[in-house]
Scaffold this active site. Structure first.
Site, PDB file in Angstrom:
ATOM      1  N   GLY A   8      -6.680 -10.620  38.815  1.00 36.13           N
ATOM      2  CA  GLY A   8      -7.407  -9.366  38.688  1.00 36.13           C
ATOM      3  C   GLY A   8      -8.890  -9.658  38.656  1.00 36.13           C
ATOM      4  O   GLY A   8      -9.343 -10.692  39.159  1.00 36.13           O
ATOM      5  N   LYS A  26      -2.399  -9.399  32.094  1.00 37.44           N
ATOM      6  CA  LYS A  26      -2.386  -8.574  30.896  1.00 37.44           C
ATOM      7  C   LYS A  26      -1.404  -9.168  29.900  1.00 37.44           C
ATOM      8  O   LYS A  26      -0.342  -9.679  30.279  1.00 37.44           O
ATOM      9  CB  LYS A  26      -1.967  -7.146  31.249  1.00 37.44           C
ATOM     10  CG  LYS A  26      -3.089  -6.303  31.808  1.00 37.44           C
ATOM     11  CD  LYS A  26      -2.634  -4.856  31.899  1.00 37.44           C
ATOM     12  CE  LYS A  26      -3.802  -3.968  32.250  1.00 37.44           C
ATOM     13  NZ  LYS A  26      -3.425  -2.545  32.225  1.00 37.44           N
ATOM     14  N   ASN A  31      -6.930 -11.065  26.526  1.00 38.37           N
ATOM     15  CA  ASN A  31      -7.075 -10.194  25.369  1.00 38.37           C
ATOM     16  C   ASN A  31      -5.773 -10.170  24.590  1.00 38.37           C
ATOM     17  O   ASN A  31      -4.726 -10.626  25.062  1.00 38.37           O
ATOM     18  CB  ASN A  31      -7.426  -8.767  25.809  1.00 38.37           C
ATOM     19  CG  ASN A  31      -8.867  -8.642  26.276  1.00 38.37           C
ATOM     20  OD1 ASN A  31      -9.745  -9.370  25.824  1.00 38.37           O
ATOM     21  ND2 ASN A  31      -9.111  -7.712  27.175  1.00 38.37           N
ATOM     22  N   LYS A  38     -12.380 -10.855  18.125  1.00 35.56           N
ATOM     23  CA  LYS A  38     -12.366 -10.074  19.369  1.00 35.56           C
ATOM     24  C   LYS A  38     -11.208  -9.080  19.369  1.00 35.56           C
ATOM     25  O   LYS A  38     -11.351  -7.948  19.836  1.00 35.56           O
ATOM     26  CB  LYS A  38     -12.263 -11.005  20.577  1.00 35.56           C
ATOM     27  CG  LYS A  38     -12.347 -10.252  21.900  1.00 35.56           C
ATOM     28  CD  LYS A  38     -12.372 -11.171  23.097  1.00 35.56           C
ATOM     29  CE  LYS A  38     -12.492 -10.367  24.384  1.00 35.56           C
ATOM     30  NZ  LYS A  38     -12.512 -11.243  25.582  1.00 35.56           N
ATOM     31  N   ASN A  60     -16.952   4.219  25.493  1.00 41.10           N
ATOM     32  CA  ASN A  60     -17.043   3.460  24.238  1.00 41.10           C
ATOM     33  C   ASN A  60     -18.082   4.022  23.263  1.00 41.10           C
ATOM     34  O   ASN A  60     -17.809   4.231  22.080  1.00 41.10           O
ATOM     35  CB  ASN A  60     -17.388   1.996  24.530  1.00 41.10           C
ATOM     36  CG  ASN A  60     -16.276   1.262  25.237  1.00 41.10           C
ATOM     37  OD1 ASN A  60     -15.202   1.808  25.472  1.00 41.10           O
ATOM     38  ND2 ASN A  60     -16.535   0.015  25.598  1.00 41.10           N
ATOM     39  N   ASN A  70     -19.289   2.345  29.153  1.00 35.29           N
ATOM     40  CA  ASN A  70     -18.081   1.691  29.675  1.00 35.29           C
ATOM     41  C   ASN A  70     -16.818   2.471  29.333  1.00 35.29           C
ATOM     42  O   ASN A  70     -16.692   3.026  28.236  1.00 35.29           O
ATOM     43  CB  ASN A  70     -17.945   0.275  29.100  1.00 35.29           C
ATOM     44  CG  ASN A  70     -18.945  -0.688  29.698  1.00 35.29           C
ATOM     45  OD1 ASN A  70     -19.926  -0.283  30.315  1.00 35.29           O
ATOM     46  ND2 ASN A  70     -18.704  -1.968  29.495  1.00 35.29           N
ATOM     47  N   SER A 101     -10.611  -0.824  28.939  1.00 39.48           N
ATOM     48  CA  SER A 101      -9.461  -1.124  29.802  1.00 39.48           C
ATOM     49  C   SER A 101      -8.270  -0.237  29.460  1.00 39.48           C
ATOM     50  O   SER A 101      -7.517   0.182  30.341  1.00 39.48           O
ATOM     51  CB  SER A 101      -9.079  -2.597  29.678  1.00 39.48           C
ATOM     52  OG  SER A 101      -8.764  -2.924  28.333  1.00 39.48           O
TER      53      SER A 101
END
Length: 303
Positions: A9, A76, A102, A184, A202, A252, A255
């Site tokens: 991606g 993902k 993530n 994070k 955001n 932003n 995701s």
């Protein structure tokens, strides 16, 4: 080095493209149109309105890939288990596997195929977006932090750091990589699902006292769970980091919001759901995160 990227991606293509300047890189992904474009025309990376073309190899079939020194996982988090098991033929006894994904819990999935001493984990502050098949935008530059799961494997992290820095990716080795990953994770916990539920960018989370209260509740509950497993984060400091990220990425779309808008499955189980899962193992209730998980899954079910 011979390097494979599982998941080409935006971020996988970015790292694969940059690393291909000095390494033999193979992008592995199921998106055939993207793969065909890269093999035909190269991978186009747009940065500061300048378009550069690099030429990593790309394939939808990992059986065509040779023995690899390093595999970087960028799928993902909800697809980690399937991706690592589907591509295990490219992973040999001495192959190092790096996760820059993530979410939380990816290492457990990777360990079903890879020896713990061969797993390196990390976080990245780089940003990238897909512009179309074979073309991405390098949207933000930042540090990459990595660290081994097994302290005896630090030399393997050093090897990756040296290679990445040679290619222009600023990289450092963290002595407490799990703390960085949780830091994070909690930023994602507090921002992503709220923007997805409210369908806002955001920064708009900072404009309502009610959404700010929800952010604080999510941070407090998640930091409390992290402390129970030895991750020493501070609530006030973590809350300020969340607010700073929301402010710095004001326009932003997260995701998770993009997934909701495009009617795709989200990573909620590996983000807020990760806190719920750890809480369940500890016998600790996590009502805020549990409710958020149910809300996001409701949106997915009712799409």
């Amino acid at each position: 080095m011979k390097i494979g990227i599982i998941g080409a991606g935006a971020m996988g293509s970015l790292y694969g493209g940059i690393l291909s300047k000095q390494n033999d890189v193979y992008l592995i992904d199921i998106w055939k149109e993207h793969i065909d474009c890269i093999n035909r025309d190269g991978l186009k990376i747009v940065e500061d309105k300048v378009e550069n073309i690099v030429y990593p190899k790309a394939t939808t079939d990992s059986k065509l890939v040779p023995h690899l020194d390093l595999v970087i996982v960028f799928v993902k988090s909800i697809h980690t288990l399937k991706a690592i098991q589907s591509n295990q033929d490219i992973i040999c006894d001495d192959t190092i596997v790096l996760s820059l994904q993530n979410g939380y819990g990816n290492t457990e999935d990777i360990e079903t195929v890879v020896k713990r001493e061969n797993i390196i984990v990390g976080t990245t502050s780089h940003g990238a977006t897909l512009l179309g098949p074979g073309k991405i935008k390098h949207a933000g530059v930042g540090m990459t932090y990595i660290g081994p799961l097994d302290e005896k494997s630090k030399y393997k992290a050093e090897k990756i750091k040296k290679n990445m820095e040679y290619c222009g990716i600023d990289t450092d080795i963290s002595e407490n990589i799990l703390e960085l990953i949780w830091s994070k994770l909690i930023i994602n916990i507090a921002i992503n699902p709220l923007t997805a539920i409210l369908k806002i960018e955001n920064g708009k989370l900072l404009e309502s006292s009610y959404s700010l209260d929800l952010i604080k509740d999510l941070v407090d509950e998640s930091v409390s769970i992290a402390k129970e497993i030895g991750i020493n984060l501070e609530k006030d400091e973590t809350l300020e980091k969340v607010k700073n990220v929301a402010s710095n990425t004001y326009s932003n779309k997260s995701s998770m919001l993009q997934d909701i808008l495009n009617k795709r499955e989200t990573e909620i189980d590996k983000i807020n759901g990760a806190v719920v899962k750890v809480g369940e193992k500890l016998g600790i209730s996590t009502p805020i995160n549990s409710t958020i998980v149910k809300l996001v899954k409701s949106i997915n079910d009712l799409k």
